[in-house]
Design an enzyme around this catalytic site. Structure first.
Site, PDB file in Angstrom:
ATOM      1  N   ASP A 105     -78.321  30.011  35.578  1.00 11.35           N
ATOM      2  CA  ASP A 105     -78.232  30.780  34.336  1.00 11.35           C
ATOM      3  C   ASP A 105     -76.870  31.468  34.228  1.00 11.35           C
ATOM      4  O   ASP A 105     -76.219  31.419  33.194  1.00 11.35           O
ATOM      5  CB  ASP A 105     -79.373  31.810  34.224  1.00 11.35           C
ATOM      6  CG  ASP A 105     -79.472  32.739  35.439  1.00 11.35           C
ATOM      7  OD1 ASP A 105     -78.788  32.503  36.457  1.00 11.35           O
ATOM      8  OD2 ASP A 105     -80.261  33.703  35.374  1.00 11.35           O
ATOM      9  N   ASP A 108     -71.929  35.191  38.531  1.00 10.66           N
ATOM     10  CA  ASP A 108     -71.266  36.486  38.402  1.00 10.66           C
ATOM     11  C   ASP A 108     -70.255  36.612  39.550  1.00 10.66           C
ATOM     12  O   ASP A 108     -69.166  36.073  39.485  1.00 10.66           O
ATOM     13  CB  ASP A 108     -72.369  37.554  38.422  1.00 10.66           C
ATOM     14  CG  ASP A 108     -71.875  38.966  38.207  1.00 10.66           C
ATOM     15  OD1 ASP A 108     -70.678  39.156  38.006  1.00 10.66           O
ATOM     16  OD2 ASP A 108     -72.698  39.901  38.252  1.00 10.66           O
ATOM     17  N   LYS A 136     -68.760  34.547  34.590  1.00 15.34           N
ATOM     18  CA  LYS A 136     -67.968  35.778  34.434  1.00 15.34           C
ATOM     19  C   LYS A 136     -66.692  35.635  35.263  1.00 15.34           C
ATOM     20  O   LYS A 136     -66.675  35.983  36.448  1.00 15.34           O
ATOM     21  CB  LYS A 136     -68.769  36.989  34.936  1.00 15.34           C
ATOM     22  CG  LYS A 136     -70.017  37.319  34.110  1.00 15.34           C
ATOM     23  CD  LYS A 136     -70.700  38.602  34.636  1.00 15.34           C
ATOM     24  CE  LYS A 136     -71.895  39.000  33.800  1.00 15.34           C
ATOM     25  NZ  LYS A 136     -72.630  40.165  34.338  1.00 15.34           N
ATOM     26  N   PHE A 157     -73.185  43.257  30.917  1.00 14.28           N
ATOM     27  CA  PHE A 157     -74.528  42.835  31.325  1.00 14.28           C
ATOM     28  C   PHE A 157     -75.267  42.257  30.120  1.00 14.28           C
ATOM     29  O   PHE A 157     -75.359  42.893  29.075  1.00 14.28           O
ATOM     30  CB  PHE A 157     -75.305  44.011  31.915  1.00 14.28           C
ATOM     31  CG  PHE A 157     -76.610  43.574  32.514  1.00 14.28           C
ATOM     32  CD1 PHE A 157     -76.660  43.043  33.795  1.00 14.28           C
ATOM     33  CD2 PHE A 157     -77.788  43.661  31.785  1.00 14.28           C
ATOM     34  CE1 PHE A 157     -77.856  42.604  34.346  1.00 14.28           C
ATOM     35  CE2 PHE A 157     -78.997  43.234  32.326  1.00 14.28           C
ATOM     36  CZ  PHE A 157     -79.027  42.702  33.613  1.00 14.28           C
ATOM     37  N   ARG A 170     -86.398  37.751  29.124  1.00 13.25           N
ATOM     38  CA  ARG A 170     -86.199  36.309  29.364  1.00 13.25           C
ATOM     39  C   ARG A 170     -86.621  35.459  28.181  1.00 13.25           C
ATOM     40  O   ARG A 170     -86.134  34.348  27.984  1.00 13.25           O
ATOM     41  CB  ARG A 170     -87.001  35.851  30.585  1.00 13.25           C
ATOM     42  CG  ARG A 170     -86.549  36.456  31.901  1.00 13.25           C
ATOM     43  CD  ARG A 170     -87.197  35.704  33.051  1.00 13.25           C
ATOM     44  NE  ARG A 170     -87.137  36.420  34.317  1.00 13.25           N
ATOM     45  CZ  ARG A 170     -86.112  36.402  35.157  1.00 13.25           C
ATOM     46  NH1 ARG A 170     -85.025  35.724  34.843  1.00 13.25           N
ATOM     47  NH2 ARG A 170     -86.152  37.067  36.294  1.00 13.25           N
TER      48      ARG A 170
HETATM   49  P1  IMP Z   1     -73.971  36.528  41.690  1.00 13.78           P
HETATM   50  O1  IMP Z   1     -74.622  36.187  42.985  1.00 13.78           O
HETATM   51  O2  IMP Z   1     -73.221  37.813  41.721  1.00 13.78           O
HETATM   52  O3  IMP Z   1     -73.131  35.389  41.117  1.00 13.78           O
HETATM   53  O4  IMP Z   1     -75.102  36.867  40.668  1.00 13.78           O
HETATM   54  C1  IMP Z   1     -75.973  35.961  40.264  1.00 13.78           C
HETATM   55  C2  IMP Z   1     -77.281  36.577  39.809  1.00 13.78           C
HETATM   56  O5  IMP Z   1     -77.170  37.939  39.343  1.00 13.78           O
HETATM   57  C3  IMP Z   1     -77.743  35.785  38.632  1.00 13.78           C
HETATM   58  O6  IMP Z   1     -78.465  34.636  39.040  1.00 13.78           O
HETATM   59  C4  IMP Z   1     -78.567  36.783  37.867  1.00 13.78           C
HETATM   60  O7  IMP Z   1     -79.863  36.818  38.386  1.00 13.78           O
HETATM   61  C5  IMP Z   1     -77.897  38.112  38.145  1.00 13.78           C
HETATM   62  N1  IMP Z   1     -76.966  38.506  37.059  1.00 13.78           N
HETATM   63  C6  IMP Z   1     -75.625  38.618  37.130  1.00 13.78           C
HETATM   64  N2  IMP Z   1     -75.104  39.023  35.962  1.00 13.78           N
HETATM   65  C7  IMP Z   1     -76.159  39.175  35.118  1.00 13.78           C
HETATM   66  C8  IMP Z   1     -76.269  39.567  33.730  1.00 13.78           C
HETATM   67  O8  IMP Z   1     -75.294  39.865  33.013  1.00 13.78           O
HETATM   68  N3  IMP Z   1     -77.526  39.598  33.221  1.00 13.78           N
HETATM   69  C9  IMP Z   1     -78.628  39.265  33.937  1.00 13.78           C
HETATM   70  N4  IMP Z   1     -78.577  38.888  35.228  1.00 13.78           N
HETATM   71  C10 IMP Z   1     -77.340  38.841  35.815  1.00 13.78           C
HETATM   72 MG    MG Z   2     -79.784  33.098  38.729  1.00 13.04          MG
END
Ligand code: IMP
Ligand code: MG
Length: 180
Positions: A105, A108, A136, A157, A170
């Site tokens: 999805d 980040d 991002k 966010f 969701r």
């Molecule tokens: P990462 O491991 O930092 O890349 O983050 C990944 C996970 O953080 C995603 O799979 C989401 O579950 C959550 N996440 C990061 N940014 C957002 C956002 O803007 N909205 C909702 N969930 C987010």
């Molecule tokens: Mg995810």
């Protein structure tokens, strides 16, 4: 007047309407169609929970034979001295020798996708590519290539279209951003 919704303690406004998301999904699907048409039967692996809606729309635009599976990244505290440990659960298909496309999805910081790619690599697939609905770039700090990015956003966010704020949001068909 602009529609504002409330989830838990925060307010959100529409940032990306459903039609724009659909358009971006179409662009990414066309690229995947071009890249994988001659590659046998690839396996799409959706990362639950967030990617369920994206994968279901993406896959309807895929024009070659393919398989679909879903995984979850379970977080738990291992020894607690090394911090959070994450492991991949739910993958029943053998992926050795297969072309794999991970469907996320949102990427980040890249922590989650890095874990996922490392675990899948150990199973010796023919190739692994990553397809994410949202990316991002300002937050990403890993070196795993993010091959297909439907939409790039800032560090704000967002919720909707599979993404949640503490499990809510969701089901929304548009994507919303938190407001002050
Ligand atoms: P990462 O491991 O930092 O890349 O983050 C990944 C996970 O953080 C995603 O799979 C989401 O579950 C959550 N996440 C990061 N940014 C957002 C956002 O803007 N909205 C909702 N969930 C987010
Ligand atoms: Mg995810």
């Amino acid at each position: 007047m602009e529609k504002v919704i409330k989830l838990h303690d925060k307010r959100f406004r529409v940032m990306i309407p459903a039609a724009k998301i659909d358009e971006a999904v179409g662009v990414v699907a066309a690229r995947i169609n071009a890249d994988y048409r001659q590659k046998g039967v690839p396996l799409f692996i959706g990362v639950l929970n967030g990617a369920f809606m994206f994968l279901s729309d993406l896959i309807k635009k895929i024009e070659f034979d393919c398989e679909i599976s879903f995984v979850k990244l379970a977080s738990y505290c291992g020894t607690c001295s090394t911090g959070e440990v994450r492991s991949l659960i739910g993958l029943n298909n053998p992926i050795e020798g297969r072309h794999v496309v991970i469907v996320e999805d949102i990427v980040d910081t890249g922590e989650s996708i890095e874990h996922m790619v490392r675990e899948l690599e150990a199973m010796h697939p023919a190739s692994i590519r990553v397809c994410t609905l949202f990316f991002k770039p300002g937050s990403y700090s890993k070196h795993i290539p993010i091959d297909y990015r439907a939409l790039e956003i800032g560090n704000e966010f967002i919720v909707g279209y599979g993404l949640d704020y503490d499990q809510l949001g969701r089901n929304l068909k548009d994507v919303y951003v938190v407001t002050e």
